[in-house]
Scaffold this motif. Sequence first.
Motif, PDB file in Angstrom:
ATOM      1  N   LYS A  46       3.452  -5.293   0.198  1.00  0.00           N
ATOM      2  CA  LYS A  46       3.798  -6.451   0.845  1.00  0.00           C
ATOM      3  C   LYS A  46       5.308  -6.205   1.278  1.00  0.00           C
ATOM      4  O   LYS A  46       6.039  -6.801   2.215  1.00  0.00           O
ATOM      5  CB  LYS A  46       3.474  -7.861   0.162  1.00  0.00           C
ATOM      6  CG  LYS A  46       2.262  -8.139  -0.365  1.00  0.00           C
ATOM      7  CD  LYS A  46       1.191  -8.076   0.913  1.00  0.00           C
ATOM      8  CE  LYS A  46      -0.145  -8.356   0.709  1.00  0.00           C
ATOM      9  NZ  LYS A  46      -0.777  -8.489   2.054  1.00  0.00           N
ATOM     10  N   ASP A  47       5.924  -5.408   0.388  1.00  0.00           N
ATOM     11  CA  ASP A  47       7.567  -5.395   0.351  1.00  0.00           C
ATOM     12  C   ASP A  47       7.824  -4.273   1.748  1.00  0.00           C
ATOM     13  O   ASP A  47       7.145  -3.076   1.352  1.00  0.00           O
ATOM     14  CB  ASP A  47       8.219  -4.987  -0.852  1.00  0.00           C
ATOM     15  CG  ASP A  47       9.605  -4.735  -0.816  1.00  0.00           C
ATOM     16  OD1 ASP A  47      10.103  -5.070   0.535  1.00  0.00           O
ATOM     17  OD2 ASP A  47      10.258  -4.747  -1.505  1.00  0.00           O
ATOM     18  N   PRO A  48       8.155  -4.733   2.803  1.00  0.00           N
ATOM     19  CA  PRO A  48       8.382  -3.400   3.805  1.00  0.00           C
ATOM     20  C   PRO A  48       9.268  -2.301   3.130  1.00  0.00           C
ATOM     21  O   PRO A  48       8.908  -1.261   3.564  1.00  0.00           O
ATOM     22  CB  PRO A  48       9.017  -4.050   4.892  1.00  0.00           C
ATOM     23  CG  PRO A  48       9.671  -5.374   4.381  1.00  0.00           C
ATOM     24  CD  PRO A  48       8.657  -5.811   3.374  1.00  0.00           C
ATOM     25  N   ALA A  49       9.950  -2.470   2.511  1.00  0.00           N
ATOM     26  CA  ALA A  49      11.022  -1.405   1.851  1.00  0.00           C
ATOM     27  C   ALA A  49      10.210  -0.341   1.175  1.00  0.00           C
ATOM     28  O   ALA A  49      10.845   0.635   0.954  1.00  0.00           O
ATOM     29  CB  ALA A  49      12.064  -1.988   1.055  1.00  0.00           C
ATOM     30  N   LEU A  50       9.009  -0.926   0.742  1.00  0.00           N
ATOM     31  CA  LEU A  50       8.072   0.284  -0.244  1.00  0.00           C
ATOM     32  C   LEU A  50       7.243   0.708   0.878  1.00  0.00           C
ATOM     33  O   LEU A  50       6.486   1.790   0.191  1.00  0.00           O
ATOM     34  CB  LEU A  50       7.205  -0.468  -1.077  1.00  0.00           C
ATOM     35  CG  LEU A  50       8.148  -1.098  -2.282  1.00  0.00           C
ATOM     36  CD1 LEU A  50       7.273  -1.920  -3.398  1.00  0.00           C
ATOM     37  CD2 LEU A  50       9.213  -0.034  -2.986  1.00  0.00           C
ATOM     38  N   LEU A  51       7.225   0.626   1.956  1.00  0.00           N
ATOM     39  CA  LEU A  51       6.254   1.271   2.900  1.00  0.00           C
ATOM     40  C   LEU A  51       6.226   2.779   3.154  1.00  0.00           C
ATOM     41  O   LEU A  51       5.458   3.482   3.659  1.00  0.00           O
ATOM     42  CB  LEU A  51       5.949   0.580   4.234  1.00  0.00           C
ATOM     43  CG  LEU A  51       5.399  -1.023   4.359  1.00  0.00           C
ATOM     44  CD1 LEU A  51       5.562  -1.630   5.719  1.00  0.00           C
ATOM     45  CD2 LEU A  51       3.990  -0.812   4.007  1.00  0.00           C
ATOM     46  N   TRP A  52       7.341   3.204   2.931  1.00  0.00           N
ATOM     47  CA  TRP A  52       7.875   4.672   3.071  1.00  0.00           C
ATOM     48  C   TRP A  52       6.632   5.373   1.820  1.00  0.00           C
ATOM     49  O   TRP A  52       6.347   6.600   2.272  1.00  0.00           O
ATOM     50  CB  TRP A  52       8.857   4.973   2.215  1.00  0.00           C
ATOM     51  CG  TRP A  52       9.479   4.795   0.787  1.00  0.00           C
ATOM     52  CD1 TRP A  52       9.963   3.609   0.323  1.00  0.00           C
ATOM     53  CD2 TRP A  52       9.200   5.738  -0.101  1.00  0.00           C
ATOM     54  NE1 TRP A  52      10.245   3.877  -0.980  1.00  0.00           N
ATOM     55  CE2 TRP A  52       9.578   5.137  -1.280  1.00  0.00           C
ATOM     56  CE3 TRP A  52       8.806   7.009  -0.371  1.00  0.00           C
ATOM     57  CZ2 TRP A  52       9.468   5.615  -2.594  1.00  0.00           C
ATOM     58  CZ3 TRP A  52       8.579   7.686  -1.359  1.00  0.00           C
ATOM     59  CH2 TRP A  52       9.011   6.954  -2.464  1.00  0.00           C
ATOM     60  N   ILE A  53       6.159   4.402   0.994  1.00  0.00           N
ATOM     61  CA  ILE A  53       5.256   5.354   0.070  1.00  0.00           C
ATOM     62  C   ILE A  53       3.961   5.550   0.847  1.00  0.00           C
ATOM     63  O   ILE A  53       3.330   6.708   0.611  1.00  0.00           O
ATOM     64  CB  ILE A  53       4.923   4.276  -1.175  1.00  0.00           C
ATOM     65  CG1 ILE A  53       6.204   4.038  -2.146  1.00  0.00           C
ATOM     66  CG2 ILE A  53       3.803   4.955  -1.991  1.00  0.00           C
ATOM     67  CD1 ILE A  53       6.107   3.034  -2.963  1.00  0.00           C
ATOM     68  N   SER A  54       3.447   4.669   1.797  1.00  0.00           N
ATOM     69  CA  SER A  54       2.342   4.821   2.646  1.00  0.00           C
ATOM     70  C   SER A  54       2.412   6.026   3.350  1.00  0.00           C
ATOM     71  O   SER A  54       1.559   6.957   3.815  1.00  0.00           O
ATOM     72  CB  SER A  54       2.090   3.717   3.486  1.00  0.00           C
ATOM     73  OG  SER A  54       2.004   2.482   2.915  1.00  0.00           O
ATOM     74  N   MET A  55       3.817   6.554   3.846  1.00  0.00           N
ATOM     75  CA  MET A  55       4.016   7.711   4.671  1.00  0.00           C
ATOM     76  C   MET A  55       3.865   9.008   4.076  1.00  0.00           C
ATOM     77  O   MET A  55       3.586  10.102   4.829  1.00  0.00           O
ATOM     78  CB  MET A  55       5.281   7.482   5.074  1.00  0.00           C
ATOM     79  CG  MET A  55       5.786   6.343   6.049  1.00  0.00           C
ATOM     80  SD  MET A  55       4.661   6.123   7.479  1.00  0.00           S
ATOM     81  CE  MET A  55       3.304   5.047   6.995  1.00  0.00           C
ATOM     82  N   ILE A  56       3.590   9.010   2.795  1.00  0.00           N
ATOM     83  CA  ILE A  56       3.561  10.303   2.057  1.00  0.00           C
ATOM     84  C   ILE A  56       2.313  10.990   2.314  1.00  0.00           C
ATOM     85  O   ILE A  56       2.034  12.041   2.839  1.00  0.00           O
ATOM     86  CB  ILE A  56       3.625  10.253   0.346  1.00  0.00           C
ATOM     87  CG1 ILE A  56       4.851   9.714  -0.010  1.00  0.00           C
ATOM     88  CG2 ILE A  56       3.180  11.370  -0.142  1.00  0.00           C
ATOM     89  CD1 ILE A  56       5.157   9.178  -1.311  1.00  0.00           C
ATOM     90  N   GLY A  57       1.122   9.999   2.348  1.00  0.00           N
ATOM     91  CA  GLY A  57      -0.181  10.409   2.762  1.00  0.00           C
ATOM     92  C   GLY A  57      -0.485  10.684   4.195  1.00  0.00           C
ATOM     93  O   GLY A  57      -0.900  11.552   4.721  1.00  0.00           O
TER      94      GLY A  57
END
Length: 493
Positions: free
Chosen positions: A397-408
Amino acid sequence: MQQAKPNLSFWQIWNMCFGFLGIQFGFALQNGNVSRIFQTLGASIDELPILWIAGPLTGLLVQPIVGYYSDRTWNRLGRRRPYFFYGAVLTTMALFFLPNSPSLWMAAGMLWILDASINITMEPFRAFVGDNLNEKQRPLGFSMQSFFIGIGAVVASALPYMLTNWFEVANTAAPGEIPDSVRYSFYAGGIVLFIAVLWTVMRSTEYSPTQLAAFGEAHEEEVAGANQRRYWQPGTIASIIGVLSLALVWQFSLDQQLYILGGAILAFGLLQYWVSAAKGKGHFGMVVQIVDDLYQMPGRMRQLAVVQFFSWFALFALWIYTTAAVTSVHYGSSDPTSAAYNDGADWVGMLFAFYNGFAALAALVIPYIVRRTSLQIAHCINLVLGAAGYLSFLIIKDPALLWISMIGVGFAWASILSLPYAMLADVLPAGKMGVYMGMFNFFIVLPQLLAATILGSLVNHLFNAEAIYALALGAASLLIAAVYVLTVKTETR
């Protein structure tokens, strides 16, 4: 006596691949900002896929044609490099004009020109590796291309964000106007693309036809290939499906963009009839030869075509809908003139930079995974990681954490750009490397064409115009590709 193609030095391979940095610079700017430009100029969510249709259609037409002619080209610039250079000139001009489009239809037209130009430059780069490197060094060449793709895309994707947050360039503008941060990014992209491609043109060499003949890689003479009768059955089937599709869209007043899908199927059927008639008259020109080669593609290429189809359907969903999904769900705004929307759109550019950065790192890790497993298992693992990245958009939910999605997503992207080509290159006839590499891209552009025609309807009608669920569809598509790649056989030709 046939000679062995010599090894090239690290820096020779570096110079060969450096142009991809520039190509990806332009490609990443397009992927990260075109939906934003379209929405700024008045496009609705369900119109975005059809406006993006320029990419698949131009790729479908341009790539096999460029591959066909580049196989037969030899002048003072070489075999593939003339296409690098002239394509770069056109792409640079398009990057300068696109963000200055005064209307939505002008922006859509400029996207057609930009995509066609990028395809002219990009298509021969894959064949360039096959031409210049021996079988042992080809994996290194494709991995280095993936590395430059990652590096170029990181900077390009982050440019609007950096210009706004580091140099205080405005990321908002009056209604219907493109923000300065986007326009200046496209200007910089045009300059970088031209310089990088020019570096490869000037600092690389190519083997002449005589040298290729000495390596046993001379161009093969045209052959009659598939017979006339072979075309009638698929032509008839495709024509019937196309006509029925068009009739259903008309009868039930379905989304008009579905006419494009039905029309494309009908056009393919009619093409089979035309080719059959041309062969009956003894004509074996470019179109006939390309269709013949399509029917005679190696078995491994057919298997990989399925993997590519589902992989690129997922990628197209990501490129079209990430901006709309993040701005509406994570930033709470679908108004292109609002500060919240433009902050979210800038952050999407950074997310695209993250996944390309992770892809550059993955390009260094993937060869290790291949050595410990196999090409098929390594690609399967990476595609599953990509699916997990897509699905995490629905959880985080926190857009600042969406970088984690980008690993995969980054691992999947790096793998899609390298491992299918590594599995394919060794089974392609050397004299038709260009046309088959261009033809392989059919299975990149066809899923994009399908996505452009049905994703808008699916998102609008099934998901109540909630763009984030397009990413869930992309995850499912990646999982299908991950399962199917395990069936690809690479032991024999």
